[in-house]
Design a protein around this motif. Structure first.
Motif, PDB file in Angstrom:
ATOM      1  N   VAL A   9       0.798  -1.262  -0.165  1.00  0.00           N
ATOM      2  CA  VAL A   9       0.059  -0.008  -0.101  1.00  0.00           C
ATOM      3  C   VAL A   9       0.792   1.276   0.154  1.00  0.00           C
ATOM      4  N   PRO A  10       0.909   2.146  -0.914  1.00  0.00           N
ATOM      5  CA  PRO A  10       1.825   3.117  -1.258  1.00  0.00           C
ATOM      6  C   PRO A  10       1.725   4.436  -0.132  1.00  0.00           C
ATOM      7  N   ASN A  11       0.243   4.564   0.244  1.00  0.00           N
ATOM      8  CA  ASN A  11      -0.274   5.691   1.128  1.00  0.00           C
ATOM      9  C   ASN A  11      -1.662   5.499   1.559  1.00  0.00           C
ATOM     10  N   ASP A  50       1.829   5.555  -8.338  1.00  0.00           N
ATOM     11  CA  ASP A  50       2.605   6.009  -9.417  1.00  0.00           C
ATOM     12  C   ASP A  50       2.762   7.487  -9.621  1.00  0.00           C
ATOM     13  N   VAL A  51       1.501   8.292  -9.124  1.00  0.00           N
ATOM     14  CA  VAL A  51       0.988   9.622  -9.055  1.00  0.00           C
ATOM     15  C   VAL A  51       0.572  10.020  -7.978  1.00  0.00           C
ATOM     16  N   MET A  52       0.932  11.213  -7.506  1.00  0.00           N
ATOM     17  CA  MET A  52       0.546  11.972  -6.386  1.00  0.00           C
ATOM     18  C   MET A  52      -0.434  12.949  -7.103  1.00  0.00           C
ATOM     19  N   PRO A  53      -1.839  13.122  -6.268  1.00  0.00           N
ATOM     20  CA  PRO A  53      -2.703  14.061  -6.874  1.00  0.00           C
ATOM     21  C   PRO A  53      -2.345  15.523  -6.446  1.00  0.00           C
ATOM     22  N   ASP A  54      -2.437  16.457  -7.466  1.00  0.00           N
ATOM     23  CA  ASP A  54      -2.410  18.131  -7.157  1.00  0.00           C
ATOM     24  C   ASP A  54      -3.448  18.219  -6.363  1.00  0.00           C
ATOM     25  N   ALA A  68     -14.498  10.365   1.682  1.00  0.00           N
ATOM     26  CA  ALA A  68     -13.980   9.320   2.216  1.00  0.00           C
ATOM     27  C   ALA A  68     -12.461   9.736   2.243  1.00  0.00           C
ATOM     28  N   VAL A  69     -11.722  10.242   1.255  1.00  0.00           N
ATOM     29  CA  VAL A  69     -10.516  10.570   1.051  1.00  0.00           C
ATOM     30  C   VAL A  69     -10.184  11.987   1.147  1.00  0.00           C
ATOM     31  N   TRP A  74      -2.926  11.613   1.202  1.00  0.00           N
ATOM     32  CA  TRP A  74      -1.992  11.317   0.099  1.00  0.00           C
ATOM     33  C   TRP A  74      -0.522  11.494   0.652  1.00  0.00           C
ATOM     34  N   SER A  75      -0.266  12.258   1.652  1.00  0.00           N
ATOM     35  CA  SER A  75       0.996  12.307   2.100  1.00  0.00           C
ATOM     36  C   SER A  75       1.418  11.706   3.386  1.00  0.00           C
ATOM     37  N   HIS A  76       0.362  10.879   3.770  1.00  0.00           N
ATOM     38  CA  HIS A  76       0.483   9.943   5.062  1.00  0.00           C
ATOM     39  C   HIS A  76       0.765   8.378   4.680  1.00  0.00           C
ATOM     40  N   ARG A  77       1.696   7.864   5.373  1.00  0.00           N
ATOM     41  CA  ARG A  77       1.927   6.442   5.294  1.00  0.00           C
ATOM     42  C   ARG A  77       0.590   5.663   5.605  1.00  0.00           C
ATOM     43  N   PRO A  78       0.327   4.259   5.007  1.00  0.00           N
ATOM     44  CA  PRO A  78      -0.595   3.786   5.248  1.00  0.00           C
ATOM     45  C   PRO A  78      -1.139   3.259   6.754  1.00  0.00           C
ATOM     46  N   HIS A  79      -2.322   3.338   6.888  1.00  0.00           N
ATOM     47  CA  HIS A  79      -2.795   2.976   8.390  1.00  0.00           C
ATOM     48  C   HIS A  79      -3.405   1.342   8.363  1.00  0.00           C
ATOM     49  N   GLY A  80      -2.940   0.720   7.581  1.00  0.00           N
ATOM     50  CA  GLY A  80      -3.223  -0.604   7.451  1.00  0.00           C
ATOM     51  C   GLY A  80      -3.265  -1.222   6.162  1.00  0.00           C
ATOM     52  N   GLY A  81      -3.892  -2.343   5.940  1.00  0.00           N
ATOM     53  CA  GLY A  81      -3.940  -3.081   4.662  1.00  0.00           C
ATOM     54  C   GLY A  81      -4.846  -2.618   3.693  1.00  0.00           C
ATOM     55  N   TRP A  82      -4.916  -3.239   2.455  1.00  0.00           N
ATOM     56  CA  TRP A  82      -5.787  -2.900   1.456  1.00  0.00           C
ATOM     57  C   TRP A  82      -7.304  -2.737   1.989  1.00  0.00           C
ATOM     58  N   PHE A  83      -7.839  -3.766   2.535  1.00  0.00           N
ATOM     59  CA  PHE A  83      -9.058  -4.180   3.126  1.00  0.00           C
ATOM     60  C   PHE A  83      -9.378  -3.922   4.449  1.00  0.00           C
TER      61      PHE A  83
END
Length: 92
Positions: A9-11, A50-54, A68-69, A74-83
């Motif tokens: 998970v990238p972010n 691959d891309v960070m949103p502007d 929800a997002v 986008w600039s924080h490390r993930p707080h868990g797995g995908w699901f």
């Protein structure tokens, strides 16, 4: 188009967006992309990290994801797995 998730998970933004598209509103990738003004490929690239949103894209994602997002996710490390269900937050 089927959503392909990478092993890592990238972010937090990518994780929350993927959760929104696969668990909260499954099968809504095309509808989400249209609502956010993005291509389905761009949504895939955001989720892969691959891309960070502007700022403008992050705001469109925030609105299209029914808040929800957050743009800050986008600039924080993930707080868990995908699901793993994201913890609800209140916009500041």
């Amino acid at each position: 188009m089927k959503l392909n998730l990478p092993a890592r998970v990238p972010n937090e933004g990518a994780r929350r967006l993927a959760f929104h598209l696969t668990v909260s509103k499954p099968g809504s990738l095309k509808r989400f992309a249209r609502k956010a003004g993005l291509s389905e490929m761009m949504v895939e690239r955001l989720i892969r990290g691959d891309v960070m949103p502007d700022d403008d894209m992050a705001k469109a994602i925030y609105l299209a994801s029914d808040t929800a997002v957050f743009s800050s996710h986008w600039s924080h490390r993930p707080h868990g797995g995908w699901f793993d269900r994201p913890i609800s937050q209140v916009a500041a």
